[in-house]
Design an enzyme around this catalytic site. Structure first.
Site, PDB file in Angstrom:
ATOM      1  N   CYS A   1      36.034  31.313  37.652  1.00 40.20           N
ATOM      2  CA  CYS A   1      35.595  32.677  37.397  1.00 40.20           C
ATOM      3  C   CYS A   1      36.261  33.211  36.129  1.00 40.20           C
ATOM      4  O   CYS A   1      37.491  33.190  36.019  1.00 40.20           O
ATOM      5  CB  CYS A   1      35.956  33.573  38.585  1.00 40.20           C
ATOM      6  SG  CYS A   1      35.660  35.333  38.295  1.00 40.20           S
TER       7      CYS A   1
ATOM      8  N   PHE B   1      39.227  31.453  43.096  1.00 40.09           N
ATOM      9  CA  PHE B   1      38.355  31.726  41.945  1.00 40.09           C
ATOM     10  C   PHE B   1      37.744  30.462  41.375  1.00 40.09           C
ATOM     11  O   PHE B   1      37.123  30.497  40.310  1.00 40.09           O
ATOM     12  CB  PHE B   1      39.152  32.438  40.846  1.00 40.09           C
ATOM     13  CG  PHE B   1      39.692  33.772  41.256  1.00 40.09           C
ATOM     14  CD1 PHE B   1      38.853  34.880  41.380  1.00 40.09           C
ATOM     15  CD2 PHE B   1      41.037  33.935  41.534  1.00 40.09           C
ATOM     16  CE1 PHE B   1      39.354  36.112  41.761  1.00 40.09           C
ATOM     17  CE2 PHE B   1      41.545  35.176  41.915  1.00 40.09           C
ATOM     18  CZ  PHE B   1      40.700  36.257  42.028  1.00 40.09           C
TER      19      PHE B   1
ATOM     20  N   THR C   1      33.261  40.808  45.130  1.00 38.36           N
ATOM     21  CA  THR C   1      34.454  40.034  45.469  1.00 38.36           C
ATOM     22  C   THR C   1      35.710  40.903  45.457  1.00 38.36           C
ATOM     23  O   THR C   1      36.588  40.745  46.316  1.00 38.36           O
ATOM     24  CB  THR C   1      34.627  38.862  44.490  1.00 38.36           C
ATOM     25  OG1 THR C   1      34.693  39.368  43.145  1.00 38.36           O
ATOM     26  CG2 THR C   1      33.464  37.893  44.584  1.00 38.36           C
TER      27      THR C   1
END
Length: 512
Positions: free
Chosen positions: A449, A442, A308
């Site tokens: 996350c 996120f 990511t």
């Protein structure tokens, strides 16, 4: 990779068509009396697969949402999939009904990939996940731990700058995508195990394969009631093969780390593997922290953080090249802050406000995981934007669509404009840490996350370094609008093609 993944929907669609006479699947309807979300028309057996063939899933689902509403029910074979495509729908999924949607689906591929142990990313909601989540928040990825890993990040950022300088010395275009991916992965490896590892290339290839495997499709997931589908599920077998190879490599990484520590090599700071091994020894968790779980947590840290972060950095550079005014503004700021210095120290990053806005705008336009990681409805849930979500439904949040929603971001929602986040701007307060459901790259809620701080530190340091030391141009004098911005297909929305740029040293690069 992109060519392989781009054909995944086509292959699955073709396989289903060929198997129709053999599958003889009878889709059971249990929808009587339920107010299910709307959705597009579907075909017998295959459901809405034909709507996805030839398109990127997050884009296709965004287009469908414009016609059918912010909360849709899509049937993929036997599998019900609910898609949230607006801030309001995301709030329902990740806040109002977060507990009902807090688990992960245990697909055939995920079961194979986590056969010997569950990390954080794919663990079902429960005590195992809660304990590992707490471990990540308080030990592995806390602000204090991230700061303690600063020297390793700065060393890898210096290596990145040196690599660009070496490539630029030949007066040939630089593969920025490849160099950024290497930088991010090496920074993740250093954070986890405290240094470089043997068989590094094989390990990176295996991580790449893991992204491919996790992005694949399994007939067994689309048709869970069919024994034939399970028998013919090549994706699950591929996942099994990958898991065995990754386990061998991870065991080697852990053994190498322990030997290095036993010999007194390396620095005195705890890396993330040190933390896990210490807690395993001390028994600091209420669940068994066996080697299978440690391997799974490390793979989560490597895979999620590397993929990511690298994807976001590549898009940030591509957007800056498409917008020379923003590129000039970012470089002017970085060089003003670092005037008289020969490298980028991490403690200077807070002064680079515009650089942070560039990353923020990149995350809005290019959510690295555009559909976030899937959730599963644990119980029949009523009142989700007025609809009922059936138990067992896969739940997707289209972060890509939400980040480009004109109702939230205005008529220029599709444009790259970091200034929208400047102090005094209309969206200055927009935040991506889970409080603002118009901006969820996120995620949010229980499943947000946990590695945001570490990812941002790596992104900001790497981007500042290459903007500080180099001037950048498109090869061959190409115009900014000619830069290819096509996305590839996968769990992450990578660039389809590598980003090649011409670099010229502006600030001398110190020797590493």
């Amino acid at each position: 990779m992109d060519q392989e993944l781009n054909s995944s929907y086509h292959h699955l669609f073709l396989a289903v068509i060929l198997l129709l006479p053999l599958l003889a699947v009878k889709l059971r309807r249990r929808d009587h009396g339920k107010n299910l979300p709307p959705g597009p028309w579907q075909l017998p057996v295959i459901g809405i697969l034909h709507h996805l063939v030839g398109a990127l899933p997050h884009r296709a689902m965004c287009d469908l949402a414009r016609r059918h509403g912010p909360l849709m029910l899509l049937r993929v074979g036997e599998l019900p999939v609910v898609v949230a495509s607006s801030p309001g729908a995301a709030r329902e999924v990740m806040r109002a009904h977060d507990a009902a949607f807090a688990t992960r689906p245990r697909t055939a591929i995920i079961r194979e990939l986590t056969r010997d142990g569950l990390g954080v990313a794919f663990a079902p909601h429960g005590e195992h996940w809660r304990q590992l989540r707490r471990l990540c928040v308080t030990e592995l990825l806390s602000a204090r731990r991230v700061r303690s890993l600063r020297r390793g990040r700065e060393a890898e950022a210096a290596n990145l700058v040196a690599s660009v300088a070496a490539a630029a010395a030949a007066s040939k275009p630089v593969n920025v995508s490849a160099l950024l991916a290497t930088y991010v992965t090496d920074a993740a490896v250093r954070a986890v195990v405290g240094g470089r590892i043997s068989h590094r290339d094989a390990f990176l290839e295996r991580l790449e394969e893991g992204v491919k495997v996790a992005a694949g499709f399994s007939l067994a997931d689309v048709f869970p009631s069919s024994r034939l589908a399970r028998a013919l599920s090549g994706a699950a077998r591929r996942a099994q093969t990958h898991h065995r190879a990754m386990t061998r490599l991870m065991d080697g990484v852990i053994a190498e780390h322990q030997e290095r520590r036993a010999a007194g090599a390396g620095n005195d700071e705890e890396d993330l593997l040190d933390v896990l091994l210490r807690i395993q020894k001390d028994g600091g968790l209420q669940i068994p922290l066996d080697m299978g779980t440690i391997r799974a947590v490390i793979i989560d840290l490597f895979s999620a953080g590397s993929e990511t972060t690298a994807t976001t950095l590549q898009w940030a550079m591509a957007e800056l090249m498409r917008h020379p005014a923003a590129l000039g503004k970012a470089q002017t700021e970085v060089r003003r802050v670092l005037a008289g210095q020969d490298r980028v120290p991490e403690d200077a990053l807070p002064e680079m406000r515009y650089l942070q806005l560039v990353i923020k705008e990149t995350l809005r336009l290019h959510a690295a995981v555009p559909l976030l990681l899937p959730r599963e409805c644990q119980e029949e849930t009523r009142g989700v934007l007025g609809y009922d979500v059936p138990r067992g439904a896969m739940v997707l949040v289209n972060a890509w669509a939400i980040g480009r929603d004109a109702a939230s971001w205005g008529a220029d929602a599709e444009e790259f404009r970091p200034e929208r986040f400047e102090d005094g701007g209309a969206r200055a307060e927009a935040d991506f840490r889970g409080a603002d459901f118009e901006f969820v790259p996120f995620g949010a809620g229980r499943r947000i996350c946990p590695g945001i701080a570490l990812g941002l530190a790596v992104m900001e340091l790497g981007l500042a370094g290459i903007l500080f030391h180099f001037d950048w141009e498109l090869p061959g004098g190409a115009a900014p609008e000619e830069l290819d911005m096509t996305e590839g297909l996968g769990i992450t929305a990578r660039r389809k093609s590598d980003l090649w740029l011409q670099a010229t040293v502006r600030v001398p690069v110190p020797k590493v």
